[in-house]
Each structure stands twice: as structure tokens, then as C-alpha cells.
Design an enzyme around this catalytic site. Structure first.
Site, PDB file in Angstrom:
ATOM      1  N   TYR A  75      40.122  14.879-155.495  1.00  0.00           N
ATOM      2  CA  TYR A  75      41.405  14.214-155.230  1.00  0.00           C
ATOM      3  C   TYR A  75      42.093  14.855-154.028  1.00  0.00           C
ATOM      4  CZ  TYR A  75      45.841  11.898-155.840  1.00  0.00           C
ATOM      5  OH  TYR A  75      46.959  11.131-155.624  1.00  0.00           O
ATOM      6  N   PHE A 127      50.712  -8.033-131.753  1.00  0.00           N
ATOM      7  CA  PHE A 127      49.628  -8.264-132.698  1.00  0.00           C
ATOM      8  C   PHE A 127      50.293  -8.639-134.022  1.00  0.00           C
ATOM      9  CE2 PHE A 127      46.500  -7.272-135.942  1.00  0.00           C
ATOM     10  CZ  PHE A 127      45.478  -8.089-135.504  1.00  0.00           C
ATOM     11  N   THR A 128      49.631  -9.518-134.787  1.00  0.00           N
ATOM     12  CA  THR A 128      50.249 -10.110-135.983  1.00  0.00           C
ATOM     13  C   THR A 128      50.863  -9.063-136.924  1.00  0.00           C
ATOM     14  OG1 THR A 128      48.037 -10.115-136.947  1.00  0.00           O
ATOM     15  CG2 THR A 128      48.795 -12.173-135.951  1.00  0.00           C
ATOM     16  N   ASP A 218      48.256   1.624-129.975  1.00  0.00           N
ATOM     17  CA  ASP A 218      47.434   0.862-130.923  1.00  0.00           C
ATOM     18  C   ASP A 218      46.003   0.954-130.392  1.00  0.00           C
ATOM     19  OD1 ASP A 218      45.993  -0.935-132.385  1.00  0.00           O
ATOM     20  OD2 ASP A 218      47.441  -2.565-132.265  1.00  0.00           O
ATOM     21  N   LYS A 261      37.368  -1.505-136.660  1.00  0.00           N
ATOM     22  CA  LYS A 261      36.920  -2.070-135.384  1.00  0.00           C
ATOM     23  C   LYS A 261      35.994  -1.040-134.702  1.00  0.00           C
ATOM     24  CE  LYS A 261      40.293  -4.927-136.609  1.00  0.00           C
ATOM     25  NZ  LYS A 261      41.653  -4.749-136.239  1.00  0.00           N
ATOM     26  N   ARG A 385      43.567 -18.317-133.080  1.00  0.00           N
ATOM     27  CA  ARG A 385      44.529 -17.373-132.520  1.00  0.00           C
ATOM     28  C   ARG A 385      45.464 -18.181-131.632  1.00  0.00           C
ATOM     29  NH1 ARG A 385      45.512 -13.836-135.755  1.00  0.00           N
ATOM     30  NH2 ARG A 385      44.358 -11.916-135.891  1.00  0.00           N
ATOM     31  N   PHE A 452      48.632 -17.476-141.095  1.00  0.00           N
ATOM     32  CA  PHE A 452      47.274 -17.886-140.736  1.00  0.00           C
ATOM     33  C   PHE A 452      46.233 -17.490-141.773  1.00  0.00           C
ATOM     34  CE2 PHE A 452      45.842 -13.654-139.447  1.00  0.00           C
ATOM     35  CZ  PHE A 452      47.046 -13.008-139.226  1.00  0.00           C
TER      36      PHE A 452
END
Ligand SMILES: *Cc1c(COP(=O)(O)O)cnc(C)c1O
Length: 461
Positions: A75, A127-128, A218, A261, A385, A452
Site C-alpha cells: 500500500y 483540451f476537453t 500538458d 499516450k 473533434r 462527446f
């Protein structure tokens, strides 16, 4: 002697395969109707080639899988956490690591920690999830990307760059004290995976820091951005991926990362910052929302695969082949005269739905309709998009009708072959030939947030 061409090939071979199947045309039609014309609501088993996203869909290497067996599932204080911390410091140079289950959790925390009600957060296009977390923390997002980014057909080597005049104008208008940070993304997802230049980031960083504004990076696809800096920016060609990535990070004060990513893992992410006090606050917050600060929602084995993926992500051979595959697909489609976002980005090929379906109004959701049609045609799953992703303006309630109305064919890393890319390109050509018969859509269900993902549509009569 005729000059012969020597092709490049992927720097890996395949050790394990997963069978694909394709439904019949009638079955695909029924499937998309059942999904409300939203490719996010299709079952993956009904998809032939899945280009919905490059997020969490990459193939791990044999080394990463071996790392999975070395998970320390304690943990607290798992050894894999310390490996991850070492990798983040070594490759990116950020001092403090706060692990999270994926990128948006890091965005949630940094937004809540830095933003006060009534603040403004500039960024190189939205970005969303990033913008939504900024708005939910009380800020207004302001797009300060260069105008060229909004023009799909215009060639520019660094379409992700920040327009320094726009950034300065915002500082003059609202005051630097109302701008806790600027978010600078490598690469910019929403305009087609477009990179920023090192020079632009240096200028952004100088202007921000001169005004007491932080730069939050980001860095979802920082390795892909670094490759394009190497290829396109004067003076960078002989520098290594390591050096360029490190330069980018050194110009910023912290980052949010979706490891799904660049890092070649199926789940994971983190927040990393240099400031000690901010890190303490983030470590305190992560236990509320994610888990203890030495796992943040990831298992030990996830953190081990991620640590290994960080190093693999900046190997030149890997990133060159990854981006090369995307460009192969993009060029094949563009060579047919089909309108796509240019220059071709790094993680996908973006069809320009406004020029593909000029007979549709943007409020008939051309990109959504095109993605649904592509699936019915070929079983290839892409995503919208455009106007659906952009959502509604919170003040007026109107659709935002963004300049870019795109269908994203996103390529997972190390998953599909060149033959798959050929099939995708040929499928796009088929629907290009019958584009005039493609009609618009209307909502039957519209969720309040990030619509979306879960919205449903029917053909508009
Ligand atoms: C995917 C992504 C995020 C969010 O990360 P998740 O891991 O999906 O939560 C943030 N910014 C960009 C540019 C992304 O592509």
C-alpha cells in the site's frame, strides 16, 4: 544506375497477436444505430480497426510486460513508485512526482490548487478535460494559440505555438494577478497534433515568469513534439531526443501527464512540479481523490511498466517510426485530394469535415456524421473533434461552433501495420466518393459535461 529507395520499418517485431474480426455491413449499421451514431458507444468487439484514440491503446514491449511481474503491491512505499520518481526526475527533471490514475486527475488537482474564482487561464488551444477542470475551479479559459492553428489547410511548422501578443493582451486586460498559470501543451491535440517550437516556449516562459505567472506543461505527447523540433527547428537537428525533451521541461514549472499516450501503457499519469510547497499541497490532495501519494490510483506493476515506458518513449527509432506511420496514412489520404488537417500531426490524421461535407451546417455535426459513416463503411472507428467535442458556451448556452470540425483517425502506438493503414486510407476514399449522400445528425441525448463521450444522435430528416 537507377536510384533505389530504401524503406524504413518499425524497430520491433511482433511476439503476440490478437485476432480481429469484421462484422457484415448490416451488422455494422445496426451497431451504429444502437450506439446513437456515437463511436464512443460502440462495443470494441464490433470494431475492425480501432482508431478511436491513442490513449491507453498502445502495445507494451516485452520489457514492460516483464516489469509487470516485478510489481510491489504494498500500500505504501512501493519500490515501483521510487523507480517512477527516478525516471521522471532523470528524463524530465521535475523535482516532485504526484502519481495519478490518468491525466485528468492531475489536471483536476493543479486546477484546484492554483485557480481562484474569477481567474483566467490562457492556453495553446483548449483540451476537453483540461479546460473543464479549469472552468470547474472557477477560471475562464482563454485561447492564445496562433491564428494559423485554426486554418486547416495552412502550412506552418509549429502550429501549436502561443501568440505572444494575445498572451500579453490578456495580461494587460485582466492583470497578471488574475492569471495563475498558462497551460502550454506538447503537442496540441485539438488542432491535429501540432507541435510548439522551443523558441516559442522560451518566449512564453520569459513573458510568464516576468509577470509572476507559472507555466504548466500538458506533456501528454512531449516526445512526439520533441521529434518535430529536431526535424523542423533551426539548430536542433543534431540534438538528441533526451536533450530536447529536457529543454522543454526546464522551461516550465510543472506538468500534467497522461501516460496513456507517450508512455506506452494502458493506464497511468502524474502531476509533477518543482515548487516544494505546491508539491506538499498536491500530495495532500491526492490522498483525497486518487490514493496514497506513493501510488495515486496505479498498482505497483502499472508504475513499473510506466517507468520503463518513459525511457522507451524518447528512443529516436521508436518515435521516428511512430510518427512515420501516421504520416504514411496522412499522405495516402491527402494524395487523393481528400481534405485533411495540415501539416500532418504526430498522433493521428484529422479529416476536415467542413470541407468533406460542405452541404452540412456545423450544428448538424458533420464530423460526428462522418465518423459514423466511416464505421458503417468499413468497421474503422474514428472520433469526432469538432462542435460536439467543443460543447456549449457556458454563458450563452450556444454550441461553440469551433473553427475546426475534424474527424480524428488516431493511431495507437506499435499496434497496427502498414497494411492496416492501407485499408483505412481506402475506406476513407470510399466515403469520399459518396460524400454527397451523407446527411447530418441531431441530438437525442446530450449530457451536461464532456458531451462527446456519451451523447446520442439520430439522422436529421
Ligand atoms: C488525453 C489527454 C489529456 C487527459 O488525459 P487522460 O489520461 O485521458 O485523463 C489531457 N491533455 C491532452 C492533450 C490529452 O491528449
Amino acid at each position: 544506375m537507377p536510384t533505389r529507395r530504401r524503406s524504413w520499418a518499425e524497430p520491433w517485431k511482433i511476439k503476440m497477436v490478437e485476432p480481429l474480426k469484421m462484422l457484415t455491413a448490416d451488422e455494422r449499421k445496426a451497431a451504429i444505430e444502437g450506439a446513437g451514431c456515437n463511436t464512443f458507444l460502440l462495443r470494441s468487439e464490433d470494431v475492425y480497426i480501432d482508431l478511436l484514440t491513442d490513449s491507453g491503446t498502445s502495445a507494451m514491449s516485452d520489457r514492460q510486460w516483464a516489469g509487470m511481474m516485478l510489481g510491489d503491491e504494498a500500500y505504501a512505499g512501493s519500490r515501483n513508485y521510487y523507480h517512477l520518481e527516478d525516471a521522471v526526475r532523470d528524463v524530465y527533471g521535475y523535482k516532485h512526482l504526484i502519481p495519478t490514475h490518468q491525466g485528468r486527475a492531475a489536471e483536476h488537482m493543479i486546477s484546484r490548487l492554483l485557480i481562484e474564482e474569477g481567474d483566467f487561464v490562457p492556453g495553446n488551444m483548449y483540451f476537453t478535460t483540461t479546460r473543464l477542470h479549469q472552468e470547474m475551479a472557477g477560471a475562464t479559459f482563454v485561447d492564445v494559440i496562433i491564428d494559423e492553428a485554426h486554418q486547416p489547410d495552412l502550412m506552418h511548422p509549429f502550429k501549436g505555438n502561443v501568440d505572444l501578443d494575445k498572451f500579453q493582451a490578456l495580461i494587460d486586460e485582466v492583470g497578471a494577478e488574475k492569471i495563475p498559470y498558462i497551460s502550454d501543451a506538447t503537442t496540441v491535440n485539438m488542432c491535429g497534433g501540432q507541435p510548439i517550437s522551443l523558441e516559442n516556449l522560451r518566449q512564453v516562459s520569459e513573458l510568464a515568469h516576468a509577470n509572476g505567472i507559472l507555466v504548466i506543461h500538458d506533456m501528454t505527447r512531449v516526445a512526439e513534439n520533441a521529434l518535430l523540433i529536431k526535424e523542423r527547428e533551426p539548430g536542433q537537428a543534431d540534438r538528441s531526443m533526451e536533450e530536447i525533451v529536457r529543454d522543454i521541461c526546464d522551461l516550465t514549472d510543472g506538468c500534467t501527464m497522461s501516460s496513456k499516450k507517450d508512455h506506452l501503457v494502458n493506464i497511468g499519469g502524474f502531476l509533477a512540479v518543482n515548487d516544494d510547497a505546491l508539491a506538499d499541497k498536491a500530495r495532500n490532495m491526492v490522498v483525497i481523490y486518487e490514493g496514497l501519494h506513493t501510488y495515486g490510483g496505479m498498482s505497483g506493476r502499472d508504475m513499473e511498466a510506466l517507468s520503463i515506458g518513459i525511457y522507451e518513449s524518447i528512443q529516436y527509432d521508436h518515435i521516428h517510426a511512430r510518427v512515420g506511420q501516421v504520416h504514411y496514412l496522412g499522405n495516402k489520404i491527402a494524395d487523393e485530394g481528400i481534405p485533411i488537417m495540415k501539416p500532418i500531426g504526430t498522433h493521428g490524421v484529422f479529416l476536415d469535415a467542413k470541407r468533406f461535407l460542405p452541404h452540412l451546417d456545423q450544428d448538424e455535426f458533420p464530423a460526428q456524421a462522418l465518423a459514423a459513416e466511416l464505421y458503417v463503411e468499413s468497421g474503422v472507428r474514428a472520433m469526432e473533434r469538432g462542435n460536439v467535442s467543443a460543447g456549449r458556451n457556458p454563458d450563452t448556452g450556444e454550441n461553440r461552433r469551433p473553427a475546426l470540425e475534424l474527424v480524428r483517425l488516431t493511431i495507437p502506438r506499435r499496434v497496427y501495420t502498414q497494411a492496416h493503414m492501407d485499408v483505412v486510407a481506402e475506406s476513407v476514399m470510399e466515403i469520399w466518393d459518396k460524400r454527397e449522400s451523407i446527411g447530418g445528425l441531431e441530438f437525442t441525448y446530450e449530457p451536461e459535461y464532456l458531451r462527446f463521450f456519451q451523447a446520442r444522435f439520430r439522422p436529421k430528416c
